[in-house]
Design a protein around this motif. Structure first.
Motif, mmCIF file in Angstrom:
data_model
loop_
_atom_site.group_PDB
_atom_site.id
_atom_site.type_symbol
_atom_site.label_atom_id
_atom_site.label_comp_id
_atom_site.label_asym_id
_atom_site.label_seq_id
_atom_site.Cartn_x
_atom_site.Cartn_y
_atom_site.Cartn_z
ATOM 1 N N ASN A 192 -11.397 2.406 -16.179
ATOM 2 C CA ASN A 192 -9.846 1.137 -16.556
ATOM 3 C C ASN A 192 -8.612 1.617 -15.448
ATOM 4 O OD1 ASN A 192 -11.798 0.058 -18.491
ATOM 5 N ND2 ASN A 192 -10.611 1.003 -20.350
ATOM 6 N N ASN A 193 -8.405 2.472 -15.415
ATOM 7 C CA ASN A 193 -7.420 2.656 -14.013
ATOM 8 C C ASN A 193 -7.549 1.454 -12.837
ATOM 9 O OD1 ASN A 193 -4.918 3.128 -13.365
ATOM 10 N ND2 ASN A 193 -5.652 5.663 -12.419
ATOM 11 N N ARG A 194 -8.432 2.383 -12.544
ATOM 12 C CA ARG A 194 -9.534 2.196 -10.908
ATOM 13 C C ARG A 194 -9.364 0.055 -10.963
ATOM 14 N NH1 ARG A 194 -8.694 0.499 -7.121
ATOM 15 N NH2 ARG A 194 -10.293 1.390 -5.213
ATOM 16 N N LEU A 195 -10.556 -0.294 -11.893
ATOM 17 C CA LEU A 195 -10.609 -1.146 -12.494
ATOM 18 C C LEU A 195 -9.293 -2.189 -12.758
ATOM 19 C CD1 LEU A 195 -13.834 -0.921 -14.447
ATOM 20 C CD2 LEU A 195 -13.719 -2.453 -11.935
ATOM 21 N N SER A 196 -7.999 -1.684 -13.109
ATOM 22 C CA SER A 196 -7.739 -2.832 -13.852
ATOM 23 C C SER A 196 -6.242 -2.248 -12.312
ATOM 24 C CB SER A 196 -6.265 -1.966 -14.619
ATOM 25 O OG SER A 196 -5.164 -2.682 -15.428
ATOM 26 N N GLU A 197 -6.712 -1.244 -11.566
ATOM 27 C CA GLU A 197 -5.626 -1.628 -10.358
ATOM 28 C C GLU A 197 -6.046 -2.587 -9.793
ATOM 29 O OE1 GLU A 197 -7.102 1.609 -7.409
ATOM 30 O OE2 GLU A 197 -5.325 0.983 -6.341
ATOM 31 N N PHE A 198 -7.398 -2.539 -9.541
ATOM 32 C CA PHE A 198 -8.567 -3.945 -8.962
ATOM 33 C C PHE A 198 -7.586 -4.905 -9.046
ATOM 34 C CE2 PHE A 198 -12.085 -6.804 -8.138
ATOM 35 C CZ PHE A 198 -12.227 -6.567 -7.006
ATOM 36 N N PHE A 199 -8.048 -5.624 -10.364
ATOM 37 C CA PHE A 199 -7.641 -6.731 -10.749
ATOM 38 C C PHE A 199 -6.064 -7.839 -10.895
ATOM 39 C CE2 PHE A 199 -10.889 -5.828 -13.985
ATOM 40 C CZ PHE A 199 -12.024 -6.677 -13.305
ATOM 41 N N MET A 200 -5.487 -6.538 -10.745
ATOM 42 C CA MET A 200 -3.873 -6.147 -11.011
ATOM 43 C C MET A 200 -2.922 -6.727 -9.437
ATOM 44 S SD MET A 200 -2.180 -6.609 -13.750
ATOM 45 C CE MET A 200 -2.496 -5.969 -15.145
ATOM 46 N N SER A 201 -4.086 -6.307 -8.321
ATOM 47 C CA SER A 201 -3.585 -6.222 -7.684
ATOM 48 C C SER A 201 -3.858 -7.472 -6.654
ATOM 49 C CB SER A 201 -3.998 -4.808 -6.893
ATOM 50 O OG SER A 201 -5.192 -4.572 -6.479
ATOM 51 N N GLY A 202 -5.706 -7.620 -6.863
ATOM 52 C CA GLY A 202 -5.502 -8.806 -6.345
ATOM 53 C C GLY A 202 -4.791 -10.207 -6.993
ATOM 54 N N LEU A 203 -4.259 -9.812 -8.487
ATOM 55 C CA LEU A 203 -3.159 -11.491 -8.929
ATOM 56 C C LEU A 203 -2.310 -10.816 -8.203
ATOM 57 C CD1 LEU A 203 -4.138 -10.359 -12.652
ATOM 58 C CD2 LEU A 203 -4.470 -12.901 -11.290
ATOM 59 N N ASN A 204 -1.648 -10.420 -7.508
ATOM 60 C CA ASN A 204 -0.262 -9.789 -6.729
ATOM 61 C C ASN A 204 -0.346 -10.436 -5.632
ATOM 62 O OD1 ASN A 204 1.043 -8.442 -9.025
ATOM 63 N ND2 ASN A 204 0.590 -6.409 -8.327
ATOM 64 N N ALA A 205 -1.693 -9.893 -4.516
ATOM 65 C CA ALA A 205 -2.233 -10.587 -3.315
ATOM 66 C C ALA A 205 -2.117 -12.597 -3.484
ATOM 67 C CB ALA A 205 -3.455 -10.344 -3.090
ATOM 68 N N ILE A 206 -2.513 -12.415 -4.284
ATOM 69 C CA ILE A 206 -2.726 -14.548 -4.394
ATOM 70 C C ILE A 206 -1.089 -14.754 -5.101
ATOM 71 C CG2 ILE A 206 -5.611 -14.491 -4.360
ATOM 72 C CD1 ILE A 206 -4.888 -15.617 -7.575
ATOM 73 N N GLY A 207 -0.915 -14.853 -5.397
ATOM 74 C CA GLY A 207 1.027 -14.569 -6.067
ATOM 75 C C GLY A 207 1.057 -14.439 -7.441
ATOM 76 N N VAL A 208 0.351 -14.227 -8.191
ATOM 77 C CA VAL A 208 0.376 -14.145 -9.974
ATOM 78 C C VAL A 208 0.798 -12.624 -9.585
ATOM 79 C CG1 VAL A 208 -0.700 -14.499 -11.863
ATOM 80 C CG2 VAL A 208 -2.293 -15.828 -9.989
ATOM 81 N N PRO A 209 2.182 -12.850 -10.777
ATOM 82 C CA PRO A 209 2.681 -11.974 -10.271
ATOM 83 C C PRO A 209 2.500 -10.985 -11.657
ATOM 84 C CG PRO A 209 3.841 -13.621 -11.943
ATOM 85 C CD PRO A 209 2.951 -14.071 -11.500
ATOM 86 N N THR A 210 2.127 -9.700 -11.338
ATOM 87 C CA THR A 210 2.292 -8.984 -12.608
ATOM 88 C C THR A 210 2.992 -7.903 -12.832
ATOM 89 O OG1 THR A 210 0.986 -7.392 -11.089
ATOM 90 C CG2 THR A 210 -0.276 -9.437 -11.984
ATOM 91 N N HIS A 211 2.567 -6.072 -13.519
ATOM 92 C CA HIS A 211 3.537 -5.414 -13.727
ATOM 93 C C HIS A 211 3.534 -4.704 -12.771
ATOM 94 C CE1 HIS A 211 1.917 -2.630 -16.780
ATOM 95 N NE2 HIS A 211 0.244 -2.973 -15.674
ATOM 96 N N PHE A 212 1.969 -4.236 -12.315
ATOM 97 C CA PHE A 212 1.327 -3.167 -10.954
ATOM 98 C C PHE A 212 1.936 -3.300 -9.901
ATOM 99 C CE2 PHE A 212 -1.539 -2.203 -7.777
ATOM 100 C CZ PHE A 212 -2.076 -0.540 -8.533
ATOM 101 N N ILE A 213 2.771 -2.127 -9.933
ATOM 102 C CA ILE A 213 3.034 -1.718 -8.588
ATOM 103 C C ILE A 213 1.817 -0.731 -7.485
ATOM 104 C CG2 ILE A 213 4.939 -0.301 -7.308
ATOM 105 C CD1 ILE A 213 6.666 -0.330 -9.287
ATOM 106 N N LYS A 214 1.883 0.835 -7.651
ATOM 107 C CA LYS A 214 0.592 1.168 -7.599
ATOM 108 C C LYS A 214 -0.044 2.105 -7.905
ATOM 109 C CE LYS A 214 3.043 4.900 -5.290
ATOM 110 N NZ LYS A 214 4.021 5.894 -4.072
ATOM 111 N N ARG A 215 -1.475 2.790 -7.689
ATOM 112 C CA ARG A 215 -2.056 3.688 -8.640
ATOM 113 C C ARG A 215 -1.420 4.287 -8.163
ATOM 114 N NH1 ARG A 215 -7.143 6.022 -7.643
ATOM 115 N NH2 ARG A 215 -7.974 4.988 -6.349
ATOM 116 N N LEU A 216 -1.659 5.929 -8.879
ATOM 117 C CA LEU A 216 -1.096 6.756 -8.301
ATOM 118 C C LEU A 216 -1.937 7.843 -8.446
ATOM 119 C CD1 LEU A 216 2.686 6.972 -10.680
ATOM 120 C CD2 LEU A 216 2.627 6.304 -8.027
#
Ligand code: C5P
Length: 243
Positions: A50-74
Motif C-alpha cells: 500500500n505504501n508503494r501503490l499510494s505513492e504511485f497514485f498520489m505522485s501521479g495526481l501531483n504530476a497532473i496538478g491535482v494537489p495531494t499531501h504526498f511529498i516522497k516515499r522514504l
C-alpha cells in the motif's frame, strides 16, 4: 530511522512528527480491518504494497496538478507527507453499484451508474461512519459550501485519473474513498487529497474476469489479499521487491 513522536495511530497507519515543521511521516501497517474493525487480521507485506501503490497514485495526481499531501516515499513502509487539517468526511466516488450502495438501494452489484456519484460519510467510528448529506455538512460546520464544491471537483478529478490508469491495465475502478485536508498558507487555504489511495480504499475488478483485486477479498473471504494487491502492483509496474 531516528525515534519520532507518534501523532496518531489509526487502523492501518501511524502518523509521526516529520523532520520539518508542517510535515509528517506516514507509516503503513500490515493490519487489515473491516466492518468497523469487527474483523481484524495482520497480513504480512500489505503495508509495503500500500505504501508503494499510494505513492504511485498520489505522485501521479501531483504530476497532473491535482494537489495531494504526498511529498516522497522514504522507505518500504513510510512516506513523507504535508501535515493537513483533515476534514472529518470520507468522500466516496462510485462508477458502478457495489458495497453499501447496492445494499442500501437494492441495486445489483456491477450495475453501471449513469454518472459518477459522489457521497459523503461522517468520519466517526462510534457511529460507523454514517452517510450524510450536504445539508448536514453545512449545518454542522464540517465544511463550507465552497469547500463542498471544491471537494466534489477534486474527487471527480481523482476519479478521472484513477479510472484511466486502472483501465489501461485491465482493471475497472468500481468506487473509491478519499480523505481531503486543508493546508493553510497564511490566510490562503487550499484543499488537498490526504491519507492514502490503495486497494484498501478502492474497489478494483479485473475487466475480463470480474475478479476482485481489493479489500473485498478480505471482507468477503475471497482468497489471498496479498496476491490481489500484488497483482495490482505488478500490472502498474510498481511491485516492491521483498514484500
Ligand atoms: O462500503 P462502501 O460500499 O460504502 O465503500 C465504498 C468505497 O469506499 C469502497 O471502495 C471502500 O473500500 C471504500 N471505503 C473505505 N473506508 C471506509 C468505507 C469505505 O476505504 N471506511
Amino acid at each position: 530511522m531516528a525515534r519520532r513522536k507518534k501523532i496518531y495511530e489509526g487502523k492501518a497507519k501511524i502518523l509521526y512528527e516529520g523532520p520539518e515543521p508542517g510535515t509528517l511521516v506516514q507509516y503503513f501497517k500490515d493490519d487489515a480491518t473491516a466492518f468497523n474493525a469487527e474483523k481484524h487480521d495482520v497480513i504480512e507485506g500489505k503495508g509495503v504494497l500500500n505504501n508503494r501503490l499510494s505513492e504511485f497514485f498520489m505522485s501521479g495526481l501531483n504530476a497532473i496538478g491535482v494537489p495531494t499531501h504526498f511529498i516522497k516515499r522514504l522507505n518500504m513502509r513510510e512516506q513523507l507527507v504535508r501535515q493537513v487539517e483533515i476534514i472529518p468526511l470520507e468522500v466516496v466516488v462510485r462508477n458502478t453499484a457495489a458495497g453499501s450502495m447496492s445494499k442500501r438501494l437494492g441495486i445489483d452489484e456491477g450495475t453501471p451508474l449513469p454518472r459518477p456519484i459522489v457521497e459523503f460519510y461522517f468520519k466517526d467510528d462510534a457511529l460507523g461512519d454514517p452517510l450524510v448529506t450536504e445539508e448536514h455538512i453545512i449545518a454542522f460546520g464540517w465544511a463550507s459550501q465552497q469547500d463542498l464544491d471544491d471537494m466534489v471537483a477534486l474527487a471527480l478529478r481523482v476519479n478521472d485519473f484513477l479510472s484511466g490508469v486502472m483501465m489501461a491495465v485491465g482493471i475497472k475502478l468500481v468506487d473509491f474513498k478519499i480523505e481531503i485536508g486543508r493546508i493553510w498558507d497564511g490566510d490562503f487555504m487550499r484543499l488537498v487529497v490526504a491519507d492514502e489511495i490503495s486497494p484498501d480504499s478502492c474497489r478494483l475488478w479485473d475487466i475480463k474476469t470480474g475478479q476482485h483485486l481489493d479489500k473485498d477479498v478480505f471482507r468477503r473471504d475471497l482468497g489471498s489479499l496479498t496476491d490481489a494487491y500484488t497483482e495490482v502492483a505488478k500490472r502498474l509496474g510498481v511491485l516492491p521487491t521483498n514484500v
